[in-house]
Design an enzyme around this catalytic site. Structure first.
Site, PDB file in Angstrom:
ATOM      1  N   GLU A 104       0.842  -1.196   0.000  1.00 11.44           N
ATOM      2  CA  GLU A 104       0.000   0.000   0.000  1.00 11.44           C
ATOM      3  C   GLU A 104       0.877   1.247   0.000  1.00 11.44           C
ATOM      4  OE1 GLU A 104      -2.557   1.663  -0.721  1.00 11.44           O
ATOM      5  OE2 GLU A 104      -4.079   1.036   0.710  1.00 11.44           O
ATOM      6  N   ASP A 105       0.346   2.347  -0.522  1.00  7.69           N
ATOM      7  CA  ASP A 105       1.121   3.593  -0.513  1.00  7.69           C
ATOM      8  C   ASP A 105       1.064   4.277   0.842  1.00  7.69           C
ATOM      9  OD1 ASP A 105      -1.577   4.327  -0.782  1.00  7.69           O
ATOM     10  OD2 ASP A 105      -1.204   5.860  -2.295  1.00  7.69           O
ATOM     11  N   ASP A 108      -3.568   5.708   6.526  1.00  4.47           N
ATOM     12  CA  ASP A 108      -3.964   6.959   7.164  1.00  4.47           C
ATOM     13  C   ASP A 108      -4.883   6.626   8.343  1.00  4.47           C
ATOM     14  OD1 ASP A 108      -4.784   9.600   7.696  1.00  4.47           O
ATOM     15  OD2 ASP A 108      -4.891  10.125   5.586  1.00  4.47           O
ATOM     16  N   PHE A 157      -1.081  16.209   4.292  1.00  2.00           N
ATOM     17  CA  PHE A 157      -1.383  15.726   2.949  1.00  2.00           C
ATOM     18  C   PHE A 157      -0.122  15.787   2.093  1.00  2.00           C
ATOM     19  CE2 PHE A 157      -2.881  15.929  -1.414  1.00  2.00           C
ATOM     20  CZ  PHE A 157      -3.703  14.815  -1.426  1.00  2.00           C
ATOM     21  N   ARG A 170       1.226  11.984  -9.666  1.00  2.00           N
ATOM     22  CA  ARG A 170       1.740  10.676  -9.229  1.00  2.00           C
ATOM     23  C   ARG A 170       3.160  10.469  -9.745  1.00  2.00           C
ATOM     24  NH1 ARG A 170      -2.380   7.513  -7.145  1.00  2.00           N
ATOM     25  NH2 ARG A 170      -4.456   7.929  -7.940  1.00  2.00           N
TER      26      ARG A 170
END
Length: 181
Positions: A104-105, A108, A157, A170
């Site tokens: 996963e990136d 959160d 963010f 991206r």
């Protein structure tokens, strides 16, 4: 690394360089390689954000007898998590008895990660491990803790290296954080 990037009227400043990212990818890859010695894992890349991390990580791990597949979930709109998770593209192959590594990136709130692990457990894999490029422990709503974390970061963010703002940026090789006034 560029000094700043502007996207949709928001300004982002440098946060993590490509060299820092590469160093942590190598470290995490070594941990995973050691834990999976003698196994034939299935890497499950979570699209869209994790594609760059997954490519670099899996190449660095270097297990030739591994496979990769892709799933896609959505929980973000703009710069914040909606709290609602939608499965857009699910896993179609049988994973019973396999060692699965979710790549996963970012973790959160932990809601998507927790849901994915619970869903995959129903399919009876031998093991499930969770690797993430970025973890925001302060934002957790579930207490979910990934098995492998390249960076723990504050609840800000960020964009770049696969992470986006409404599908844009991206492609950045570095990671940027939203500039605070």
């Amino acid at each position: 690394m560029d000094n700043k990037v502007t996207v949709d009227g928001l300004t982002f400043v440098p946060y993590l360089t490509r060299d820092e990212i590469a160093t942590q990818v190598k470290r995490v890859a070594g941990e995973i390689r050691e834990d999976l010695e003698g196994k034939s894992p299935l890497f499950l890349c979570v699209l869209n954000g994790a594609f760059m991390f997954a490519a670099d990580l899996i190449r660095e791990i270097g297990i030739n007898d591994s496979r990769i597949n892709f799933v896609r979930y959505a929980s973000y709109e703009g710069t914040s998590s909606t709290g609602k998770i939608k499965e857009i593209m699910g896993l179609t192959e049988d994973i019973e008895g396999l060692d699965v590594v979710i790549v996963e990136d970012i973790v959160d709130t932990g809601l998507t990660a927790s849901m994915m692990v619970a869903d995959l457990k129903k399919r009876n894999p031998r093991s499930i491990m969770f690797a993430t490029l970025l973890h925001k422990p302060e934002s957790s709503k579930t207490g979910f803790k990934p098995d492998y974390v390249a960076f723990s970061i504050p609840p800000k963010f960020i964009i770049g290296y696969g992470l986006d703002l409404d599908g844009k940026v991206r492609n950045l090789k570095d990671i940027y954080v939203i500039k605070e006034d």
